[in-house]
Design an enzyme around this catalytic site. Structure first.
Site, PDB file in Angstrom:
ATOM      1  N   HIS A  59       0.832  -1.202   0.000  1.00  0.00           N
ATOM      2  CA  HIS A  59       0.000   0.000   0.000  1.00  0.00           C
ATOM      3  C   HIS A  59       0.869   1.255   0.000  1.00  0.00           C
ATOM      4  O   HIS A  59       1.833   1.353   0.748  1.00  0.00           O
ATOM      5  CB  HIS A  59      -0.917   0.025   1.228  1.00  0.00           C
ATOM      6  CG  HIS A  59      -1.777   1.257   1.293  1.00  0.00           C
ATOM      7  ND1 HIS A  59      -2.953   1.375   0.576  1.00  0.00           N
ATOM      8  CD2 HIS A  59      -1.634   2.417   1.972  1.00  0.00           C
ATOM      9  CE1 HIS A  59      -3.491   2.556   0.825  1.00  0.00           C
ATOM     10  NE2 HIS A  59      -2.711   3.217   1.661  1.00  0.00           N
ATOM     11  N   TYR A  60       0.483   2.219  -0.863  1.00  0.00           N
ATOM     12  CA  TYR A  60       1.226   3.475  -0.957  1.00  0.00           C
ATOM     13  C   TYR A  60       0.330   4.707  -0.864  1.00  0.00           C
ATOM     14  O   TYR A  60       0.683   5.692  -0.231  1.00  0.00           O
ATOM     15  CB  TYR A  60       2.003   3.532  -2.285  1.00  0.00           C
ATOM     16  CG  TYR A  60       3.134   2.541  -2.361  1.00  0.00           C
ATOM     17  CD1 TYR A  60       4.402   2.875  -1.892  1.00  0.00           C
ATOM     18  CD2 TYR A  60       2.947   1.270  -2.887  1.00  0.00           C
ATOM     19  CE1 TYR A  60       5.454   1.972  -1.953  1.00  0.00           C
ATOM     20  CE2 TYR A  60       3.985   0.357  -2.943  1.00  0.00           C
ATOM     21  CZ  TYR A  60       5.239   0.715  -2.483  1.00  0.00           C
ATOM     22  OH  TYR A  60       6.271  -0.186  -2.531  1.00  0.00           O
ATOM     23  N   THR A 125       3.596  -5.663   3.299  1.00  0.00           N
ATOM     24  CA  THR A 125       4.871  -6.046   2.690  1.00  0.00           C
ATOM     25  C   THR A 125       5.572  -4.883   2.000  1.00  0.00           C
ATOM     26  O   THR A 125       6.774  -4.975   1.730  1.00  0.00           O
ATOM     27  CB  THR A 125       4.640  -7.189   1.684  1.00  0.00           C
ATOM     28  OG1 THR A 125       3.465  -6.898   0.902  1.00  0.00           O
ATOM     29  CG2 THR A 125       4.412  -8.500   2.410  1.00  0.00           C
ATOM     30  N   GLU A 126       4.861  -3.806   1.690  1.00  0.00           N
ATOM     31  CA  GLU A 126       5.482  -2.596   1.135  1.00  0.00           C
ATOM     32  C   GLU A 126       4.662  -1.386   1.550  1.00  0.00           C
ATOM     33  O   GLU A 126       3.435  -1.391   1.445  1.00  0.00           O
ATOM     34  CB  GLU A 126       5.548  -2.639  -0.399  1.00  0.00           C
ATOM     35  CG  GLU A 126       6.539  -3.623  -0.973  1.00  0.00           C
ATOM     36  CD  GLU A 126       6.611  -3.515  -2.497  1.00  0.00           C
ATOM     37  OE1 GLU A 126       6.256  -2.447  -3.047  1.00  0.00           O
ATOM     38  OE2 GLU A 126       7.017  -4.496  -3.138  1.00  0.00           O
ATOM     39  N   ASN A 127       5.360  -0.342   2.023  1.00  0.00           N
ATOM     40  CA  ASN A 127       4.725   0.943   2.287  1.00  0.00           C
ATOM     41  C   ASN A 127       5.817   1.995   2.362  1.00  0.00           C
ATOM     42  O   ASN A 127       6.759   1.861   3.142  1.00  0.00           O
ATOM     43  CB  ASN A 127       3.933   0.923   3.594  1.00  0.00           C
ATOM     44  CG  ASN A 127       3.329   2.267   3.936  1.00  0.00           C
ATOM     45  OD1 ASN A 127       3.701   2.888   4.934  1.00  0.00           O
ATOM     46  ND2 ASN A 127       2.395   2.742   3.135  1.00  0.00           N
TER      47      ASN A 127
END
Length: 304
Positions: A59-60, A125-127
């Site tokens: 999520h960004y 897992t990504e931010n």
């Protein structure tokens, strides 16, 4: 996209009803005899449903969506989903055109995953956030992003979301798809023009380290927390050391040796050009001093 991939695994083994209905209707309107969307058999649904260990979530940013109907003759993902997206111009920008800083959306989407898929264990897992061509290591915009987004994640935990892990993107600046090295997401600055690629911690690296040490944000009302008293570790030396090189009897570093090699090559090229120019001038002068063929013959006759 979440429903497309997540619904079969986390919910009921099948695509969402709205997805099946929309694509079927658009397929029939385009003159097809059945939906373009493949159908799962009952056996496949049973095999797919529940086949997960956790929900890995990247999520960004957040966008605002509105209805947009496309002609039924257009068969594409964008046309089938029937929506378009915009952003609020008041949301802070980043180094990527598609990424606006919208921390409130993080808590909302985590709660949506909880309600939609019966609260599975979630690992972010990504931010992270990008800055473009940054040279100032005091990356306050990234610190604002991390503080705001992680705070929203902690609020989601208070909402009983089963959030078990969080990973920031990313440890260091790297190659970002079509934008190459222009967009920097790293907590550590990487000098891509230096062959040793040194890694230099940004202010956000120290900020994130304090969150890890404290396992969150200490309550200011409780006074200075011991986890904030610890000193940050010194920046590590670049993992690629500059080896010494013997060059014309001198001991040089790889960068200096490379520069010296270029200089030597330039001098050799200049010398070759100089020799060629002098040879040309010499030949031209020799031709000017040599008498014409007719005059040479006349001189030989006169000598008898």
């Amino acid at each position: 996209i979440g429903g497309w991939f997540s619904n079969p695994i986390f919910k009921n083994g099948d695509y969402p009803e709205v997805m099946k209905t929309r694509i079927r209707d658009r397929s029939l309107a385009a003159g097809l005899s059945k939906s373009r969307l493949p159908e799962f058999t009952e056996s496949e649904k049973r095999r797919i449903n529940g086949t997960y260990d956790f929900f890995g979530f990247n999520h960004y940013t957040t966008v605002l969506a509105y209805n947009l109907d496309s002609d039924s003759s257009i068969s594409s993902y964008e046309a089938d989903r029937g929506v378009a997206s915009i952003t609020d111009r008041s949301w802070p920008d980043s180094g990527s055109f598609w990424l606006k800083m919208t921390p409130f959306g993080f808590r909302r989407i985590l709660n949506w995953l909880k309600e939609e898929y019966n609260n599975p264990p979630i690992y972010v897992t990504e931010n992270g956030v990008s800055q473009r061509e940054e040279s100032d290591l005091n990356d306050t915009a990234r610190i604002y992003y991390l503080r705001s987004y992680i705070n929203e994640a902690l609020k989601a935990v208070q909402d009983k979301v089963d959030l078990r892990g969080y990973t920031v993107w990313t440890l260091m600046d790297n190659f970002e798809w079509a934008t190459g090295f222009a967009e920097r997401f790293g907590l550590h600055f990487v000098n891509f023009t230096d062959t040793s690629l040194p890694r230099i911690p940004k202010a956000s690296a120290r900020f994130y380290a304090s969150i890890i040490r404290c396992n969150g944000f200490p309550d200011p009302a409780a006074g200075p927390h011991s986890c904030l008293q610890q000193e940050d570790a010194e920046p590590s030396v670049s993992p690629v050391s500059e080896a010494d090189v013997q060059f014309l009897g001198l001991t040089l570093g790889t960068t200096e040796a490379q520069t010296a090699l270029y200089v030597l090559f330039a001098l050799m090229l200049l010398g070759v050009c100089g020799v060629a120019f002098l040879s040309y001038k010499y030949c031209k002068r020799s031709k000017q001093k040599k008498p014409p063929p007719g005059e040479q013959e006349l001189n030989r006759v006169s000598s008898f």
